[in-house]
Design a protein around this motif. Structure first.
Motif, PDB file in Angstrom:
ATOM      1  N   GLY A  34      -7.625 -20.494 -13.235  1.00  0.00           N
ATOM      2  CA  GLY A  34      -6.369 -20.392 -13.157  1.00  0.00           C
ATOM      3  C   GLY A  34      -5.324 -21.310 -12.385  1.00  0.00           C
ATOM      4  N   PHE A  35      -6.412 -22.329 -11.808  1.00  0.00           N
ATOM      5  CA  PHE A  35      -6.031 -23.504 -11.076  1.00  0.00           C
ATOM      6  C   PHE A  35      -6.194 -24.935 -11.258  1.00  0.00           C
ATOM      7  N   SER A  36      -5.599 -25.704 -11.276  1.00  0.00           N
ATOM      8  CA  SER A  36      -5.701 -27.211 -11.613  1.00  0.00           C
ATOM      9  C   SER A  36      -5.399 -28.004 -10.235  1.00  0.00           C
ATOM     10  N   VAL A  37      -6.421 -28.990 -10.220  1.00  0.00           N
ATOM     11  CA  VAL A  37      -6.007 -30.228  -9.098  1.00  0.00           C
ATOM     12  C   VAL A  37      -4.326 -30.308  -9.083  1.00  0.00           C
ATOM     13  N   GLY A  68       0.863 -26.078   0.534  1.00  0.00           N
ATOM     14  CA  GLY A  68       0.101 -27.272   0.166  1.00  0.00           C
ATOM     15  C   GLY A  68      -0.145 -27.744  -1.235  1.00  0.00           C
ATOM     16  N   VAL A  69      -1.333 -28.504  -1.534  1.00  0.00           N
ATOM     17  CA  VAL A  69      -1.593 -28.883  -2.915  1.00  0.00           C
ATOM     18  C   VAL A  69      -2.997 -28.890  -2.991  1.00  0.00           C
ATOM     19  N   VAL A  70      -3.438 -28.368  -4.167  1.00  0.00           N
ATOM     20  CA  VAL A  70      -4.761 -28.205  -4.380  1.00  0.00           C
ATOM     21  C   VAL A  70      -5.661 -29.621  -4.802  1.00  0.00           C
ATOM     22  N   VAL A  71      -6.540 -29.908  -4.067  1.00  0.00           N
ATOM     23  CA  VAL A  71      -7.172 -31.175  -4.125  1.00  0.00           C
ATOM     24  C   VAL A  71      -8.478 -31.053  -4.848  1.00  0.00           C
ATOM     25  N   THR A 109     -15.085 -32.274  10.361  1.00  0.00           N
ATOM     26  CA  THR A 109     -15.676 -32.456   8.965  1.00  0.00           C
ATOM     27  C   THR A 109     -15.373 -31.162   8.165  1.00  0.00           C
ATOM     28  N   ILE A 110     -14.944 -31.541   6.812  1.00  0.00           N
ATOM     29  CA  ILE A 110     -14.478 -30.475   5.961  1.00  0.00           C
ATOM     30  C   ILE A 110     -15.704 -30.570   4.811  1.00  0.00           C
ATOM     31  N   GLU A 111     -16.190 -29.418   4.248  1.00  0.00           N
ATOM     32  CA  GLU A 111     -17.217 -29.313   3.176  1.00  0.00           C
ATOM     33  C   GLU A 111     -16.342 -29.369   2.072  1.00  0.00           C
ATOM     34  N   GLU A 112     -16.938 -29.524   0.770  1.00  0.00           N
ATOM     35  CA  GLU A 112     -16.392 -29.149  -0.607  1.00  0.00           C
ATOM     36  C   GLU A 112     -16.196 -27.398  -0.720  1.00  0.00           C
ATOM     37  N   PRO A 113     -15.046 -27.278  -1.471  1.00  0.00           N
ATOM     38  CA  PRO A 113     -14.978 -25.783  -1.219  1.00  0.00           C
ATOM     39  C   PRO A 113     -15.935 -25.093  -1.974  1.00  0.00           C
ATOM     40  N   GLU A 114     -16.332 -23.766  -1.330  1.00  0.00           N
ATOM     41  CA  GLU A 114     -17.316 -22.983  -1.913  1.00  0.00           C
ATOM     42  C   GLU A 114     -16.967 -22.125  -2.992  1.00  0.00           C
ATOM     43  N   LEU A 115     -17.883 -21.181  -3.402  1.00  0.00           N
ATOM     44  CA  LEU A 115     -17.639 -20.189  -4.434  1.00  0.00           C
ATOM     45  C   LEU A 115     -16.298 -19.528  -4.123  1.00  0.00           C
ATOM     46  N   GLY A 116     -15.512 -19.599  -5.098  1.00  0.00           N
ATOM     47  CA  GLY A 116     -14.066 -18.897  -4.855  1.00  0.00           C
ATOM     48  C   GLY A 116     -13.060 -19.433  -4.233  1.00  0.00           C
ATOM     49  N   GLU A 117     -13.115 -20.681  -3.713  1.00  0.00           N
ATOM     50  CA  GLU A 117     -12.228 -21.383  -2.768  1.00  0.00           C
ATOM     51  C   GLU A 117     -11.597 -22.620  -3.455  1.00  0.00           C
ATOM     52  N   LEU A 118     -10.434 -22.891  -2.967  1.00  0.00           N
ATOM     53  CA  LEU A 118      -9.673 -23.944  -3.323  1.00  0.00           C
ATOM     54  C   LEU A 118      -9.805 -24.975  -1.902  1.00  0.00           C
ATOM     55  N   PRO A 131      -9.689 -19.095   0.168  1.00  0.00           N
ATOM     56  CA  PRO A 131     -10.123 -18.266  -0.796  1.00  0.00           C
ATOM     57  C   PRO A 131      -8.860 -18.509  -1.795  1.00  0.00           C
ATOM     58  N   ALA A 132      -9.294 -18.630  -3.189  1.00  0.00           N
ATOM     59  CA  ALA A 132      -8.383 -18.686  -4.275  1.00  0.00           C
ATOM     60  C   ALA A 132      -7.317 -17.547  -4.503  1.00  0.00           C
ATOM     61  N   ILE A 133      -7.898 -16.367  -4.125  1.00  0.00           N
ATOM     62  CA  ILE A 133      -7.063 -15.406  -4.335  1.00  0.00           C
ATOM     63  C   ILE A 133      -5.877 -15.206  -3.444  1.00  0.00           C
ATOM     64  N   TRP A 134      -6.029 -15.921  -2.258  1.00  0.00           N
ATOM     65  CA  TRP A 134      -5.011 -15.876  -1.129  1.00  0.00           C
ATOM     66  C   TRP A 134      -4.156 -16.999  -1.372  1.00  0.00           C
ATOM     67  N   CYS A 135      -4.089 -17.620  -2.613  1.00  0.00           N
ATOM     68  CA  CYS A 135      -3.475 -19.054  -2.837  1.00  0.00           C
ATOM     69  C   CYS A 135      -2.407 -18.576  -4.024  1.00  0.00           C
ATOM     70  N   HIS A 136      -1.171 -18.890  -3.595  1.00  0.00           N
ATOM     71  CA  HIS A 136      -0.015 -18.553  -4.743  1.00  0.00           C
ATOM     72  C   HIS A 136       0.479 -19.617  -5.150  1.00  0.00           C
ATOM     73  N   LYS A 137       0.527 -19.911  -6.347  1.00  0.00           N
ATOM     74  CA  LYS A 137       1.218 -21.014  -7.324  1.00  0.00           C
ATOM     75  C   LYS A 137       2.684 -20.998  -7.161  1.00  0.00           C
ATOM     76  N   LEU A 138       3.116 -22.053  -7.026  1.00  0.00           N
ATOM     77  CA  LEU A 138       4.597 -22.313  -6.749  1.00  0.00           C
ATOM     78  C   LEU A 138       5.299 -23.036  -7.963  1.00  0.00           C
ATOM     79  N   PRO A 139       6.478 -22.532  -8.564  1.00  0.00           N
ATOM     80  CA  PRO A 139       6.994 -23.499  -9.367  1.00  0.00           C
ATOM     81  C   PRO A 139       7.669 -24.634  -8.548  1.00  0.00           C
TER      82      PRO A 139
END
Length: 435
Positions: A99-102, A88-91, A40-49, A154-162
C-alpha cells in the motif's frame, strides 16, 4: 588414522554487506544541551517504512524536556531526540509492507501500541501499557523522536497524504488529533456552548473542533492577549477573554484573576504587594476561580436564553492548561449536568472542590493523547478549501508562525518556542523545524 593437519579447512569469512547509513540527528543530553550528532540507521525491518522527515513541530512537552531534561514525572536517563509532530516522505520500504510506494507523502502517528492487549483490541490503543511514544522518556530505552534526517517507523502508523496538504499542516495533525479526541470524548449536542481554557496550539484546535462538532458559541481564554486575539480573528473561537497574570494583592481579598466587575479581564494590581499564587489560601483561590468564571459567563451569556440563574454555565469546558486553578475555574463555569474535559497535562496532584461537580452532576472526563483520529483529521484538512456547508477549520499553515531550516538550527527553534513573542514583538504560536 587421524587426518593430518594439512587436510584441515580454514573457515572462510565472507565480508558482511552493511545496509546501514549515516544520518544527522538532534540529540538532547541534558537541560538545554542540544547537540547535532551522526547516527547510524539500518534498512527498514519487517513492516516498517523509512521516512525522510520533512517537518517537525515543537510541542510543549518537547520544551519541557529541553529545559529540564524531564516532562512532569518522566525524567530522561539517556540521550534523547525530541520531536513527535511530524511528516515526511517514504524513501524505503521494508518486507511485507503493502500500500506504499517510495515518494509517498505521510504523516507520522508516533505512538506505537502493542496491538495485542485487551485495551488495544477495544480500539483504545492510546491507553496501552506497552505504548512507546517517540520523544518520551517513559519507555527505556527511550523511543527516539523525529528530529532526525530519517527514521524507520511501522507502516501501520504512517498515514498517506493527498498533495493539497502541506508538510507543515500534516505535522499539526498530531495536536489536531488531541482536539478531535477531546471533542469525541465530550460528544457535545448541536447548539451547545463551550469554554476552552488555554489558547496554545491544542487549545486553539480543540476550540475549532468544538465548532466543527456544532457548538454555536466557543469562548477561549488565555493570559496572552495575542493568542486570544489570534483565536478570534482566525475563527478558532467565537468569543475571547484575556485573564490577568497570576498575581495577588496581599492587603486585600483580590483574586489572581480580575474581579467580576472588570469587563476586560485584563486589569492589573494598582497597589499592595504582589505575591505568588502558591501562597494563597485554598479558599481564596476558589473565590478567585469563581469570580473569573462569573466574569467570563457574564460577557458571553445570551440575555434571552440564559435567564435561569440555576442553569448558568457552558455545556462543555475543555481544560487545556493542566493547571489546578484552571480546573477550579472549569468547575464553576460549567452548567449543572455539563461536562469538563481534562485535556492539558500539568499538575499531577490537584486539590479540587469536587462537591461542585458532585452536587451538580458535572461529568469530568480525562483525555490522554488520541486514538483513531488521523484519518478524520486528514479528511477535515482536505475540506478546508471546499465549499461545503458549516464551519471550516482555519488554516493550519497559518498557525506556523516561525520556521527554522535544518537540524543544526534546532536550539534556536527551542529557545524561541519557549517564548510567546519574538524579538520584533510578533506572536510565537507554533515553531517548526523543516528539512
Amino acid at each position: 588414522m587421524a587426518p593430518s593437519a594439512g587436510c584441515e579447512h580454514t573457515p572462510m569469512h565472507l565480508p558482511v554487506l552493511s545496509t546501514a547509513s549515516s544520518i544527522n540527528a538532534s540529540v538532547l543530553h541534558g537541560p538545554r544541551d542540544l547537540r547535532l550528532e551522526r547516527r547510524t540507521i539500518e534498512e527498514p525491518e519487517l513492516g516498517e517504512l523509512q521516512v525522510a522527515v520533512k517537518t517537525t513541530g515543537i510541542c510543549g512537552s518537547d520544551i519541557s524536556y529541553y529545559k529540564k531534561f524531564a516532562n512532569g514525572d518522566l525524567c530522561a536517563c539517556m540521550p534523547l531526540s525530541l520531536g513527535h509532530e511530524s511528516s515526511g516522505v517514504v524513501v524505503a520500504i521494508g518486507p511485507q509492507v503493502s500500500g506504499f510506494s517510495v515518494g509517498d507523502r505521510v504523516a507520522l502517528e508516533v505512538g506505537v501500541a502493542c496491538g495485542q492487549c485487551t485495551i488495544c483490541r477495544k480500539g483504545r490503543y492510546n491507553l496501552c501499557k506497552k505504548m512507546r511514544f517517540r520523544s518520551s522518556a517513559k519507555s527505556v530505552p527511550h523511543y527516539q523522536g523525529t528530529l532526525q534526517e530519517r527514521i524507520n517507523h511501522p507502516a501501520i502508523w504512517c498515514h498517506k497524504l493527498p498533495d493539497n496538504i502541506s508538510f507543515d499542516a500534516a505535522a499539526l495533525l498530531e495536536p489536531l488529533s488531541v482536539g478531535i479526541h477531546a471533542v469525541n470524548r465530550a460528544s457535545p449536542a448541536p447548539g451547545s456552548t463551550a469554554l476552552v481554557l488555554g489558547a496554545g496550539t491544542v487549545g486553539l484546535l480543540t476550540a475549532a473542533m468544538a465548532r466543527q462538532a456544532g457548538c454555536i458559541q466557543v469562548t477561549i481564554t488565555d493570559v496572552d492577549q495575542g493568542r486570544v486575539d489570534y483565536a478570534i480573528s482566525k475563527g478558532f473561537a467565537t468569543h475571547g477573554y484575556v485573564v490577568s497574570r497570576p498575581l495577588h494583592i496581599s492587603s486585600s481579598s483580590s483574586s489572581i484573576f480580575p474581579n467580576s466587575n472588570s469587563s476586560s479581564g485584563s486589569s492589573t494590581p494598582s497597589d499592595g504587594i504582589a505575591t505568588p499564587y502558591s501562597t494563597l489560601s485554598f479558599r481564596s483561590s476558589l473565590d478567585s476561580a469563581k469570580a473569573l468564571a462569573a466574569d467570563v459567563l457574564t460577557q458571553t451569556q445570551n440575555p434571552v436564553l440564559d435567564r435561569d440563574d440555576e442553569d448558568i454555565g457552558v455545556d462543555v469546558t475543555f481544560e487545556c492548561t493542566g493547571k489546578e486553578v484552571c480546573m477550579h475555574t472549569a468547575l464553576y463555569a460549567t452548567r449543572p449536568g455539563g461536562k469538563i474535559i481534562m485535556v492539558g497535562m500539568g499538575t499531577p496532584i490537584q486539590t479540587l472542590p469536587l462537591s461542585v461537580a458532585h452536587l451538580r452532576e458535572i461529568d469530568i472526563l480525562g483525555v490522554f493523547r488520541y486514538a483513531n483520529t488521523y484519518a478524520t483529521g486528514i479528511r477535515i484538512l482536505c475540506n478546508q478549501k471546499g465549499s461545503g456547508a458549516g464551519f471550516t477549520l482555519p488554516s493550519l499553515d497559518d498557525m506556523v508562525t516561525h520556521r527554522f531550516k535544518g537540524l543544526e538550527n534546532a536550539k534556536g527553534a527551542f529557545e524561541l518556542a519557549s517564548r510567546t513573542m519574538d524579538d520584533e514583538g510578533n506572536l510565537v504560536l507554533k515553531v517548526v523545524i523543516e528539512a
